[in-house]
Design an enzyme around this catalytic site. Structure first.
Site: not given
Ligand code: GLC
Length: 561
Positions: A97, A202, A258, A335-336
Protein backbone atom coordinates in the site's frame (compact mmCIF):
# COMPACT_ATOMS: atom_id res chain seq x y z
CA UNK A 1 -2.23 -6.97 -24.71
CA UNK A 2 -0.94 -9.40 -22.05
CA UNK A 3 0.77 -8.63 -18.78
CA UNK A 4 1.55 -10.83 -15.81
CA UNK A 5 -0.94 -9.06 -13.58
CA UNK A 6 -3.79 -10.15 -15.83
CA UNK A 7 -3.00 -13.81 -15.43
CA UNK A 8 -2.80 -13.99 -11.66
CA UNK A 9 -5.31 -14.21 -8.87
CA UNK A 10 -4.62 -11.62 -6.19
CA UNK A 11 -5.10 -11.88 -2.44
CA UNK A 12 -5.38 -9.00 -0.01
CA UNK A 13 -3.66 -9.31 3.34
CA UNK A 14 -4.73 -7.02 6.15
CA UNK A 15 -1.48 -7.39 8.05
CA UNK A 16 -2.58 -6.71 11.62
CA UNK A 17 -5.10 -9.57 11.66
CA UNK A 18 -3.68 -12.10 9.17
CA UNK A 19 -1.17 -14.06 11.26
CA UNK A 20 0.79 -13.24 14.36
CA UNK A 21 4.27 -14.73 13.92
CA UNK A 22 5.85 -13.63 17.21
CA UNK A 23 2.89 -13.98 19.55
CA UNK A 24 2.45 -10.42 20.66
CA UNK A 25 -1.20 -10.40 19.63
CA UNK A 26 -0.53 -8.44 16.44
CA UNK A 27 -0.24 -9.74 12.89
CA UNK A 28 3.20 -9.31 11.34
CA UNK A 29 5.53 -9.97 8.42
CA UNK A 30 6.89 -13.19 9.88
CA UNK A 31 3.29 -14.38 10.14
CA UNK A 32 2.75 -13.62 6.46
CA UNK A 33 5.91 -15.55 5.54
CA UNK A 34 4.58 -18.53 7.56
CA UNK A 35 1.48 -18.58 5.40
CA UNK A 36 3.00 -18.17 1.95
CA UNK A 37 2.74 -21.88 1.26
CA UNK A 38 -0.94 -21.76 2.13
CA UNK A 39 -1.39 -18.95 -0.40
CA UNK A 40 0.67 -20.72 -3.02
CA UNK A 41 -1.44 -23.86 -2.66
CA UNK A 42 -4.55 -21.76 -3.02
CA UNK A 43 -3.16 -20.63 -6.39
CA UNK A 44 -2.41 -17.03 -5.49
CA UNK A 45 0.07 -15.20 -7.72
CA UNK A 46 -0.06 -11.73 -6.21
CA UNK A 47 -0.46 -10.41 -2.70
CA UNK A 48 -1.43 -6.88 -1.71
CA UNK A 49 -0.26 -6.12 1.80
CA UNK A 50 -1.89 -3.24 3.69
CA UNK A 51 0.38 -0.54 5.17
CA UNK A 52 3.11 -1.81 7.50
CA UNK A 53 5.00 1.47 7.90
CA UNK A 54 5.62 3.27 11.18
CA UNK A 55 2.26 4.46 12.44
CA UNK A 56 0.29 5.34 15.57
CA UNK A 57 -2.42 3.19 13.95
CA UNK A 58 -5.38 5.44 14.51
CA UNK A 59 -6.55 4.14 11.13
CA UNK A 60 -4.74 0.83 11.34
CA UNK A 61 -1.61 1.93 9.53
CA UNK A 62 -3.04 4.29 6.92
CA UNK A 63 -1.84 7.06 9.24
CA UNK A 64 1.88 6.92 8.57
CA UNK A 65 4.46 8.71 10.71
CA UNK A 66 7.52 7.49 8.80
CA UNK A 67 7.29 6.24 5.23
CA UNK A 68 10.71 4.57 5.31
CA UNK A 69 10.41 2.60 8.51
CA UNK A 70 8.56 -0.63 9.18
CA UNK A 71 6.41 -0.37 12.28
CA UNK A 72 7.87 -2.51 15.06
CA UNK A 73 4.52 -4.27 15.50
CA UNK A 74 4.92 -5.66 12.00
CA UNK A 75 8.65 -6.41 12.14
CA UNK A 76 11.73 -4.97 10.53
CA UNK A 77 13.12 -4.04 7.15
CA UNK A 78 15.07 -7.32 7.27
CA UNK A 79 11.75 -9.16 7.61
CA UNK A 80 10.48 -7.36 4.52
CA UNK A 81 13.57 -8.37 2.56
CA UNK A 82 13.02 -11.97 3.61
CA UNK A 83 9.36 -11.76 2.68
CA UNK A 84 10.25 -10.51 -0.80
CA UNK A 85 12.79 -13.29 -1.22
CA UNK A 86 10.36 -15.97 -0.07
CA UNK A 87 7.68 -14.62 -2.37
CA UNK A 88 10.04 -14.61 -5.32
CA UNK A 89 10.93 -18.24 -4.59
CA UNK A 90 7.26 -19.13 -4.84
CA UNK A 91 6.58 -16.87 -7.83
CA UNK A 92 4.22 -14.69 -5.86
CA UNK A 93 4.33 -10.99 -6.68
CA UNK A 94 4.00 -8.48 -3.86
CA UNK A 95 2.46 -5.05 -3.89
CA UNK A 96 2.50 -2.64 -0.97
CA UNK A 97 0.00 0.00 0.00
CA UNK A 98 1.34 3.43 -0.86
CA UNK A 99 -0.37 6.25 0.97
CA UNK A 100 0.28 9.50 -0.86
CA UNK A 101 -2.70 11.60 0.21
CA UNK A 102 -1.92 12.17 3.88
CA UNK A 103 0.39 11.43 6.79
CA UNK A 104 -0.21 10.82 10.45
CA UNK A 105 -0.37 13.92 12.64
CA UNK A 106 2.65 12.35 14.34
CA UNK A 107 4.78 12.64 11.20
CA UNK A 108 7.76 14.92 11.86
CA UNK A 109 6.78 17.18 8.96
CA UNK A 110 3.40 17.84 10.50
CA UNK A 111 4.68 18.25 14.03
CA UNK A 112 7.19 20.81 12.81
CA UNK A 113 4.57 22.60 10.72
CA UNK A 114 2.30 22.99 13.76
CA UNK A 115 5.01 24.03 16.20
CA UNK A 116 7.10 26.32 14.16
CA UNK A 117 5.68 29.41 12.50
CA UNK A 118 8.43 29.40 9.88
CA UNK A 119 8.49 25.67 9.32
CA UNK A 120 9.55 24.67 5.83
CA UNK A 121 6.97 21.90 6.08
CA UNK A 122 4.02 24.24 6.46
CA UNK A 123 3.46 24.13 2.74
CA UNK A 124 3.58 20.33 2.73
CA UNK A 125 0.09 20.47 4.23
CA UNK A 126 -2.96 22.65 3.69
CA UNK A 127 -3.33 25.31 6.34
CA UNK A 128 -5.93 28.08 6.27
CA UNK A 129 -6.87 31.06 8.37
CA UNK A 130 -10.02 30.70 10.48
CA UNK A 131 -13.16 32.40 9.28
CA UNK A 132 -13.93 35.04 11.89
CA UNK A 133 -17.52 36.11 12.49
CA UNK A 134 -18.27 38.49 15.36
CA UNK A 135 -14.89 37.73 16.82
CA UNK A 136 -15.51 33.96 16.86
CA UNK A 137 -13.31 31.62 14.86
CA UNK A 138 -14.87 29.08 12.54
CA UNK A 139 -13.49 26.52 10.08
CA UNK A 140 -12.72 28.02 6.65
CA UNK A 141 -15.68 26.27 4.98
CA UNK A 142 -18.51 23.76 5.45
CA UNK A 143 -16.89 20.73 3.84
CA UNK A 144 -17.33 17.37 5.49
CA UNK A 145 -14.80 14.53 5.15
CA UNK A 146 -15.25 10.77 4.79
CA UNK A 147 -15.06 10.08 8.52
CA UNK A 148 -18.14 12.04 9.61
CA UNK A 149 -16.22 15.18 10.59
CA UNK A 150 -15.39 18.64 9.26
CA UNK A 151 -12.31 18.55 7.00
CA UNK A 152 -10.80 21.29 9.20
CA UNK A 153 -9.06 21.05 12.54
CA UNK A 154 -7.79 24.03 14.49
CA UNK A 155 -4.19 24.38 15.73
CA UNK A 156 -4.10 26.96 18.45
CA UNK A 157 -0.37 27.50 18.45
CA UNK A 158 -0.30 28.84 14.92
CA UNK A 159 -3.92 30.02 14.83
CA UNK A 160 -4.70 28.07 11.67
CA UNK A 161 -6.88 25.21 10.54
CA UNK A 162 -5.45 22.24 8.66
CA UNK A 163 -7.24 20.14 6.07
CA UNK A 164 -8.02 16.40 6.35
CA UNK A 165 -10.53 14.35 4.36
CA UNK A 166 -10.16 11.28 6.61
CA UNK A 167 -9.49 11.30 10.37
CA UNK A 168 -8.28 14.52 11.98
CA UNK A 169 -5.22 12.50 12.89
CA UNK A 170 -4.44 12.24 9.17
CA UNK A 171 -3.66 15.67 7.69
CA UNK A 172 -3.79 15.84 3.88
CA UNK A 173 -0.61 16.60 1.99
CA UNK A 174 -0.39 19.53 -0.37
CA UNK A 175 0.34 18.08 -3.81
CA UNK A 176 0.55 21.56 -5.24
CA UNK A 177 3.97 21.76 -3.70
CA UNK A 178 6.72 20.37 -5.93
CA UNK A 179 9.07 19.66 -2.99
CA UNK A 180 6.40 17.56 -1.36
CA UNK A 181 5.79 15.69 -4.59
CA UNK A 182 9.50 14.91 -4.90
CA UNK A 183 9.51 13.60 -1.32
CA UNK A 184 6.68 11.24 -2.14
CA UNK A 185 8.33 10.04 -5.35
CA UNK A 186 11.43 9.24 -3.34
CA UNK A 187 9.32 7.13 -0.99
CA UNK A 188 7.93 5.14 -3.92
CA UNK A 189 11.41 4.66 -5.40
CA UNK A 190 12.74 3.40 -2.09
CA UNK A 191 10.26 0.51 -1.93
CA UNK A 192 10.55 -0.32 -5.61
CA UNK A 193 14.33 -0.39 -5.29
CA UNK A 194 13.93 -2.80 -2.42
CA UNK A 195 12.08 -5.15 -4.73
CA UNK A 196 8.32 -4.73 -4.27
CA UNK A 197 6.47 -5.38 -7.51
CA UNK A 198 4.26 -2.34 -7.31
CA UNK A 199 1.65 -0.52 -5.30
CA UNK A 200 -1.96 -0.28 -4.41
CA UNK A 201 -2.25 3.47 -4.18
CA UNK A 202 -4.47 4.57 -1.37
CA UNK A 203 -7.08 7.30 -1.83
CA UNK A 204 -5.35 8.35 -5.03
CA UNK A 205 -8.38 10.15 -6.46
CA UNK A 206 -8.12 12.81 -3.79
CA UNK A 207 -4.63 14.28 -4.17
CA UNK A 208 -5.91 17.50 -5.76
CA UNK A 209 -8.47 19.71 -4.05
CA UNK A 210 -10.64 22.59 -5.20
CA UNK A 211 -8.28 25.27 -3.95
CA UNK A 212 -10.92 27.99 -4.05
CA UNK A 213 -12.20 26.28 -0.88
CA UNK A 214 -15.63 27.83 -1.44
CA UNK A 215 -18.49 26.46 0.65
CA UNK A 216 -20.29 23.41 -0.74
CA UNK A 217 -24.02 23.41 -1.53
CA UNK A 218 -26.38 23.64 0.27
CA UNK A 219 -24.63 26.68 1.68
CA UNK A 220 -26.75 26.87 4.82
CA UNK A 221 -25.90 23.30 5.79
CA UNK A 222 -23.37 23.05 8.63
CA UNK A 223 -21.39 20.21 7.05
CA UNK A 224 -21.66 18.92 3.48
CA UNK A 225 -19.86 15.92 1.99
CA UNK A 226 -19.27 16.98 -1.61
CA UNK A 227 -16.61 14.61 -2.89
CA UNK A 228 -16.22 16.57 -6.13
CA UNK A 229 -14.31 19.16 -4.10
CA UNK A 230 -11.50 16.68 -3.65
CA UNK A 231 -11.87 13.90 -6.21
CA UNK A 232 -10.61 13.31 -9.78
CA UNK A 233 -9.75 16.97 -10.31
CA UNK A 234 -7.81 18.13 -13.36
CA UNK A 235 -4.61 18.96 -11.46
CA UNK A 236 -4.54 15.40 -10.13
CA UNK A 237 -3.83 14.09 -13.60
CA UNK A 238 -0.89 16.47 -13.96
CA UNK A 239 0.56 15.06 -10.75
CA UNK A 240 -0.01 11.49 -11.90
CA UNK A 241 1.64 12.20 -15.23
CA UNK A 242 4.69 13.47 -13.42
CA UNK A 243 4.64 10.50 -11.01
CA UNK A 244 4.52 8.11 -13.93
CA UNK A 245 7.33 9.89 -15.78
CA UNK A 246 9.58 10.22 -12.76
CA UNK A 247 8.88 6.90 -11.03
CA UNK A 248 6.50 4.25 -12.34
CA UNK A 249 7.75 4.21 -15.93
CA UNK A 250 11.30 3.61 -14.72
CA UNK A 251 10.44 0.29 -13.08
CA UNK A 252 8.93 -2.96 -14.18
CA UNK A 253 6.13 -2.53 -11.69
CA UNK A 254 2.37 -2.80 -11.39
CA UNK A 255 0.19 -0.01 -10.10
CA UNK A 256 -3.37 -0.01 -8.95
CA UNK A 257 -5.10 3.09 -7.69
CA UNK A 258 -7.98 3.29 -5.25
CA UNK A 259 -10.55 5.64 -6.76
CA UNK A 260 -13.46 4.38 -4.70
CA UNK A 261 -16.98 5.47 -5.31
CA UNK A 262 -16.04 8.85 -6.70
CA UNK A 263 -15.00 7.79 -10.20
CA UNK A 264 -17.13 7.05 -13.24
CA UNK A 265 -15.99 4.72 -16.03
CA UNK A 266 -14.90 7.81 -17.98
CA UNK A 267 -12.90 9.06 -15.00
CA UNK A 268 -11.35 5.63 -14.63
CA UNK A 269 -10.18 5.61 -18.23
CA UNK A 270 -8.22 8.77 -17.57
CA UNK A 271 -6.26 6.82 -14.99
CA UNK A 272 -5.79 3.52 -16.77
CA UNK A 273 -6.29 3.79 -20.53
CA UNK A 274 -3.69 1.49 -22.16
CA UNK A 275 -2.41 4.30 -24.36
CA UNK A 276 -2.14 7.24 -22.06
CA UNK A 277 -3.18 6.20 -18.57
CA UNK A 278 -0.98 6.38 -15.51
CA UNK A 279 -1.68 3.09 -13.72
CA UNK A 280 -2.54 -0.47 -14.67
CA UNK A 281 -5.88 -0.59 -12.87
CA UNK A 282 -8.15 1.28 -10.50
CA UNK A 283 -10.39 -0.06 -7.76
CA UNK A 284 -13.91 1.34 -7.89
CA UNK A 285 -16.57 0.48 -5.27
CA UNK A 286 -19.54 0.24 -7.62
CA UNK A 287 -20.24 -3.43 -7.10
CA UNK A 288 -19.74 -3.50 -3.32
CA UNK A 289 -23.06 -2.20 -2.03
CA UNK A 290 -25.75 -3.60 -4.30
CA UNK A 291 -27.98 -4.75 -1.46
CA UNK A 292 -28.93 -1.32 -0.17
CA UNK A 293 -26.81 -1.67 2.96
CA UNK A 294 -24.87 1.55 2.35
CA UNK A 295 -26.50 4.33 4.36
CA UNK A 296 -29.19 1.87 5.47
CA UNK A 297 -29.53 3.04 9.06
CA UNK A 298 -33.33 3.27 8.85
CA UNK A 299 -33.77 -0.10 7.15
CA UNK A 300 -34.81 -3.35 8.82
CA UNK A 301 -32.75 -6.43 7.98
CA UNK A 302 -35.64 -7.70 5.86
CA UNK A 303 -35.24 -4.68 3.56
CA UNK A 304 -31.67 -5.61 2.68
CA UNK A 305 -31.71 -7.65 -0.51
CA UNK A 306 -29.14 -8.10 -3.22
CA UNK A 307 -30.16 -6.35 -6.41
CA UNK A 308 -28.80 -9.01 -8.74
CA UNK A 309 -29.90 -7.29 -11.90
CA UNK A 310 -28.17 -4.07 -10.96
CA UNK A 311 -25.09 -5.95 -9.92
CA UNK A 312 -24.88 -7.46 -13.40
CA UNK A 313 -25.54 -4.10 -15.01
CA UNK A 314 -22.70 -2.55 -13.04
CA UNK A 315 -20.20 -5.24 -14.04
CA UNK A 316 -21.46 -4.86 -17.60
CA UNK A 317 -21.12 -1.09 -17.53
CA UNK A 318 -17.47 -1.37 -16.51
CA UNK A 319 -16.78 -4.12 -18.99
CA UNK A 320 -18.46 -2.28 -21.88
CA UNK A 321 -16.62 0.91 -20.96
CA UNK A 322 -13.14 -0.48 -20.70
CA UNK A 323 -12.82 -3.81 -22.55
CA UNK A 324 -9.82 -3.60 -24.89
CA UNK A 325 -9.08 -0.10 -23.59
CA UNK A 326 -7.93 -0.86 -20.09
CA UNK A 327 -7.77 -3.50 -17.37
CA UNK A 328 -9.46 -3.62 -14.00
CA UNK A 329 -9.53 -5.45 -10.68
CA UNK A 330 -12.59 -7.47 -9.70
CA UNK A 331 -13.39 -8.05 -6.06
CA UNK A 332 -16.27 -8.37 -3.65
CA UNK A 333 -14.73 -6.70 -0.65
CA UNK A 334 -11.65 -5.19 0.88
CA UNK A 335 -10.80 -4.11 4.42
CA UNK A 336 -13.26 -1.20 4.16
CA UNK A 337 -16.34 -3.31 3.46
CA UNK A 338 -18.56 -5.88 5.12
CA UNK A 339 -17.94 -9.58 4.49
CA UNK A 340 -19.41 -10.62 1.16
CA UNK A 341 -21.03 -13.78 2.48
CA UNK A 342 -23.07 -11.59 4.84
CA UNK A 343 -23.61 -9.02 2.13
CA UNK A 344 -24.65 -11.03 -0.95
CA UNK A 345 -24.52 -14.59 0.37
CA UNK A 346 -26.15 -16.22 3.35
CA UNK A 347 -24.55 -17.62 6.48
CA UNK A 348 -27.29 -20.25 6.67
CA UNK A 349 -25.98 -21.49 3.32
CA UNK A 350 -22.38 -20.73 4.03
CA UNK A 351 -20.93 -23.53 1.94
CA UNK A 352 -23.22 -23.05 -1.07
CA UNK A 353 -23.15 -19.27 -1.14
CA UNK A 354 -19.42 -19.03 -0.39
CA UNK A 355 -18.66 -21.14 -3.44
CA UNK A 356 -21.24 -19.39 -5.57
CA UNK A 357 -19.81 -15.93 -4.86
CA UNK A 358 -16.26 -17.04 -5.56
CA UNK A 359 -17.21 -18.60 -8.86
CA UNK A 360 -19.34 -15.65 -10.00
CA UNK A 361 -16.44 -13.29 -9.56
CA UNK A 362 -13.50 -15.32 -10.72
CA UNK A 363 -14.10 -15.42 -14.45
CA UNK A 364 -15.43 -11.89 -14.97
CA UNK A 365 -13.28 -9.29 -16.74
CA UNK A 366 -10.28 -8.31 -14.65
CA UNK A 367 -7.80 -9.52 -12.05
CA UNK A 368 -9.66 -11.10 -9.12
CA UNK A 369 -8.68 -10.04 -5.59
CA UNK A 370 -9.71 -12.32 -2.76
CA UNK A 371 -9.81 -10.74 0.68
CA UNK A 372 -8.32 -12.74 3.55
CA UNK A 373 -10.88 -15.23 4.88
CA UNK A 374 -13.23 -14.96 1.91
CA UNK A 375 -11.95 -18.35 0.74
CA UNK A 376 -13.25 -20.00 3.93
CA UNK A 377 -16.54 -18.10 4.14
CA UNK A 378 -15.73 -15.71 6.99
CA UNK A 379 -18.72 -13.57 7.88
CA UNK A 380 -19.73 -10.32 9.60
CA UNK A 381 -19.44 -9.68 13.34
CA UNK A 382 -22.41 -9.41 15.67
CA UNK A 383 -21.40 -6.87 18.29
CA UNK A 384 -23.73 -6.07 21.16
CA UNK A 385 -22.06 -2.92 22.41
CA UNK A 386 -20.52 0.25 21.04
CA UNK A 387 -17.16 -0.31 22.70
CA UNK A 388 -16.66 -3.53 20.75
CA UNK A 389 -16.06 -1.52 17.58
CA UNK A 390 -12.47 -0.69 16.86
CA UNK A 391 -12.53 1.25 13.63
CA UNK A 392 -12.09 5.03 13.68
CA UNK A 393 -14.96 5.52 11.25
CA UNK A 394 -17.32 3.40 13.36
CA UNK A 395 -16.27 5.29 16.49
CA UNK A 396 -16.86 8.68 14.87
CA UNK A 397 -20.18 7.42 13.53
CA UNK A 398 -21.32 6.36 17.00
CA UNK A 399 -20.37 9.76 18.44
CA UNK A 400 -22.20 11.59 15.69
CA UNK A 401 -25.41 9.54 15.71
CA UNK A 402 -25.88 8.23 19.25
CA UNK A 403 -28.13 11.12 20.26
CA UNK A 404 -30.20 10.78 17.08
CA UNK A 405 -30.84 7.02 16.92
CA UNK A 406 -31.52 4.18 19.36
CA UNK A 407 -28.54 2.09 20.28
CA UNK A 408 -30.09 -1.03 18.66
CA UNK A 409 -30.53 0.82 15.39
CA UNK A 410 -26.92 1.98 15.33
CA UNK A 411 -25.67 -1.50 16.25
CA UNK A 412 -27.80 -3.10 13.56
CA UNK A 413 -26.39 -0.67 11.02
CA UNK A 414 -22.76 -1.03 12.05
CA UNK A 415 -22.94 -4.83 12.28
CA UNK A 416 -24.20 -4.70 8.72
CA UNK A 417 -21.80 -2.16 7.26
CA UNK A 418 -18.82 -1.38 9.47
CA UNK A 419 -15.22 -1.88 8.44
CA UNK A 420 -14.66 -3.94 11.59
CA UNK A 421 -16.45 -6.81 9.85
CA UNK A 422 -13.53 -7.50 7.56
CA UNK A 423 -10.86 -6.81 10.17
CA UNK A 424 -11.37 -9.64 12.67
CA UNK A 425 -8.60 -12.22 13.09
CA UNK A 426 -8.06 -14.65 10.27
CA UNK A 427 -9.44 -18.01 11.40
CA UNK A 428 -6.75 -20.64 10.97
CA UNK A 429 -7.99 -23.36 13.33
CA UNK A 430 -10.32 -23.97 16.26
CA UNK A 431 -7.85 -23.09 19.02
CA UNK A 432 -8.33 -19.92 21.03
CA UNK A 433 -8.21 -16.79 18.84
CA UNK A 434 -8.71 -19.00 15.82
CA UNK A 435 -5.01 -19.83 15.75
CA UNK A 436 -4.17 -16.26 14.77
CA UNK A 437 -2.13 -15.69 17.95
CA UNK A 438 -1.26 -17.49 21.15
CA UNK A 439 -1.45 -14.37 23.24
CA UNK A 440 -3.90 -11.66 24.24
CA UNK A 441 -4.82 -9.34 21.42
CA UNK A 442 -6.59 -6.05 20.86
CA UNK A 443 -8.26 -7.67 17.86
CA UNK A 444 -11.33 -9.84 18.00
CA UNK A 445 -12.13 -13.21 16.59
CA UNK A 446 -15.51 -13.97 15.08
CA UNK A 447 -17.55 -16.27 17.38
CA UNK A 448 -17.85 -18.85 14.63
CA UNK A 449 -14.11 -19.68 14.52
CA UNK A 450 -14.56 -23.17 15.98
CA UNK A 451 -16.45 -24.16 12.85
CA UNK A 452 -15.27 -21.71 10.22
CA UNK A 453 -11.51 -22.07 9.97
CA UNK A 454 -8.81 -23.06 7.51
CA UNK A 455 -7.96 -26.37 9.19
CA UNK A 456 -11.55 -27.61 8.99
CA UNK A 457 -11.86 -26.44 5.42
CA UNK A 458 -8.67 -28.18 4.36
CA UNK A 459 -9.92 -31.49 5.77
CA UNK A 460 -13.25 -31.35 3.99
CA UNK A 461 -13.13 -32.23 0.28
CA UNK A 462 -16.41 -30.42 -0.21
CA UNK A 463 -15.35 -27.19 1.52
CA UNK A 464 -15.43 -23.65 0.17
CA UNK A 465 -11.65 -23.56 0.36
CA UNK A 466 -11.22 -26.66 -1.76
CA UNK A 467 -13.69 -25.28 -4.26
CA UNK A 468 -11.63 -22.08 -4.42
CA UNK A 469 -8.51 -24.12 -5.10
CA UNK A 470 -10.20 -25.87 -7.97
CA UNK A 471 -11.56 -22.72 -9.56
CA UNK A 472 -8.36 -20.76 -9.17
CA UNK A 473 -6.46 -23.67 -10.70
CA UNK A 474 -8.81 -23.60 -13.68
CA UNK A 475 -8.43 -19.85 -14.05
CA UNK A 476 -4.65 -20.16 -13.85
CA UNK A 477 -4.42 -22.97 -16.41
CA UNK A 478 -6.98 -24.37 -18.83
CA UNK A 479 -9.29 -21.34 -18.93
CA UNK A 480 -6.75 -18.58 -18.50
CA UNK A 481 -7.36 -17.13 -21.95
CA UNK A 482 -11.13 -17.15 -21.55
CA UNK A 483 -10.79 -15.43 -18.18
CA UNK A 484 -8.38 -12.78 -19.33
CA UNK A 485 -9.06 -12.24 -23.03
CA UNK A 486 -12.53 -13.68 -23.46
CA UNK A 487 -15.54 -11.75 -24.61
CA UNK A 488 -18.09 -11.38 -21.81
CA UNK A 489 -21.79 -11.85 -22.48
CA UNK A 490 -24.51 -11.92 -19.88
CA UNK A 491 -27.29 -14.46 -20.14
CA UNK A 492 -30.79 -13.32 -19.29
CA UNK A 493 -29.55 -9.95 -18.03
CA UNK A 494 -33.01 -8.98 -16.78
CA UNK A 495 -33.24 -11.97 -14.49
CA UNK A 496 -33.66 -10.67 -10.94
CA UNK A 497 -32.22 -13.73 -9.21
CA UNK A 498 -29.63 -15.41 -11.38
CA UNK A 499 -26.21 -14.09 -12.35
CA UNK A 500 -25.15 -15.93 -15.50
CA UNK A 501 -22.59 -15.19 -18.19
CA UNK A 502 -20.33 -16.66 -20.82
CA UNK A 503 -16.71 -15.87 -21.64
CA UNK A 504 -15.54 -16.79 -25.09
CA UNK A 505 -12.05 -17.02 -26.51
CA UNK A 506 -10.69 -20.35 -27.82
CA UNK A 507 -13.22 -22.04 -25.62
CA UNK A 508 -16.56 -20.95 -24.30
CA UNK A 509 -17.16 -21.09 -20.59
CA UNK A 510 -20.35 -20.38 -18.71
CA UNK A 511 -21.13 -19.45 -15.13
CA UNK A 512 -24.63 -19.81 -13.71
CA UNK A 513 -25.26 -18.63 -10.16
CA UNK A 514 -28.43 -18.40 -8.12
CA UNK A 515 -28.19 -15.52 -5.63
CA UNK A 516 -31.30 -16.54 -3.69
CA UNK A 517 -32.08 -18.76 -0.73
CA UNK A 518 -35.04 -20.25 -2.63
CA UNK A 519 -35.47 -22.30 -5.76
CA UNK A 520 -35.35 -20.32 -8.99
CA UNK A 521 -36.32 -21.61 -12.43
CA UNK A 522 -33.83 -20.95 -15.18
CA UNK A 523 -33.59 -21.91 -18.85
CA UNK A 524 -31.64 -25.09 -19.15
CA UNK A 525 -28.26 -24.44 -20.75
CA UNK A 526 -26.72 -27.46 -19.14
CA UNK A 527 -25.38 -30.60 -20.78
CA UNK A 528 -24.21 -32.87 -18.06
CA UNK A 529 -20.82 -33.49 -19.58
CA UNK A 530 -20.16 -29.75 -19.88
CA UNK A 531 -20.10 -29.39 -16.11
CA UNK A 532 -16.66 -28.58 -14.77
CA UNK A 533 -17.63 -27.43 -11.27
CA UNK A 534 -20.90 -27.51 -9.38
CA UNK A 535 -21.78 -26.89 -5.74
CA UNK A 536 -24.57 -29.50 -5.49
CA UNK A 537 -24.33 -33.23 -6.06
CA UNK A 538 -27.00 -33.60 -8.74
CA UNK A 539 -29.05 -31.51 -11.14
CA UNK A 540 -32.69 -30.64 -10.74
CA UNK A 541 -34.44 -30.37 -14.13
CA UNK A 542 -38.18 -30.10 -14.67
CA UNK A 543 -40.07 -29.33 -17.89
CA UNK A 544 -36.90 -28.29 -19.70
CA UNK A 545 -36.14 -25.77 -16.97
CA UNK A 546 -33.43 -26.13 -14.47
CA UNK A 547 -34.50 -25.60 -10.89
CA UNK A 548 -31.63 -23.82 -9.23
CA UNK A 549 -31.53 -24.56 -5.51
CA UNK A 550 -30.38 -21.97 -2.92
CA UNK A 551 -27.11 -20.46 -4.11
CA UNK A 552 -26.59 -23.24 -6.62
CA UNK A 553 -23.86 -22.52 -9.15
CA UNK A 554 -22.34 -24.16 -12.21
CA UNK A 555 -19.14 -23.69 -14.12
CA UNK A 556 -19.46 -25.17 -17.61
CA UNK A 557 -17.41 -25.50 -20.71
CA UNK A 558 -19.80 -25.34 -23.64
CA UNK A 559 -18.36 -27.84 -26.07
CA UNK A 560 -18.75 -27.42 -29.82
CA UNK A 561 -20.20 -23.91 -29.62
C1 GLC B 1 -8.48 4.14 1.92
C2 GLC B 1 -8.25 2.90 2.76
C3 GLC B 1 -8.95 3.08 4.08
C4 GLC B 1 -8.36 4.27 4.78
C5 GLC B 1 -8.40 5.51 3.89
C6 GLC B 1 -7.49 6.57 4.41
O1 GLC B 1 -9.80 4.31 1.58
O2 GLC B 1 -8.68 1.77 2.08
O3 GLC B 1 -8.86 1.95 4.90
O4 GLC B 1 -9.08 4.54 5.96
O5 GLC B 1 -7.97 5.26 2.57
O6 GLC B 1 -6.16 6.20 4.24
Amino acid sequence: MKNWYKDVVGYQIYPSTFKDGNNDGFGDIVGIIDKLDYLKELGIGLIWIGPIYKSPKVDNGYDISNFYEIDEKYGTLEDVKLLLKECKKREIKVIFDLVLNHTSDKHEWFIDACENVNSKYKDYYIFKEPKVIDGIKYPPNNWKGFFEESVWEYVEKIDKYYFHIFSKKMPDLNWDNKDLREEMYAVARFWLDLGVDGFRMDAIAHLAKDTSFKDAYPLDEKLVLDTSKFSNRDELFDYLKEFKEEVLSKYNCMSIGEVGGCASVEDALKYVDYNNGYFNMVFNFDTCWENGAYGSIDKADSEIKTNVKNLKLLFKKWYDGIFNKAWMPIYWLNHDHPRVISQYGNINYRNESGKMLGLTLLFLYGTPFIYQGEEIGMSNVNYSDFDMFNDVHAKNFIEEYKSKYDKEVILRFLNRTSRDNARTMMQWNDSENGGFTNSESVFKVNDNYKIVNVENELKDDDSILNFYKKMIFLRNTKYKNEATLGKLEFIDLDNEDVFAYTKTFDKKIMVIANFRDYIVEFDNYIQENDIILHNYKDINIKNKKILLRPYECFFLEIKGF
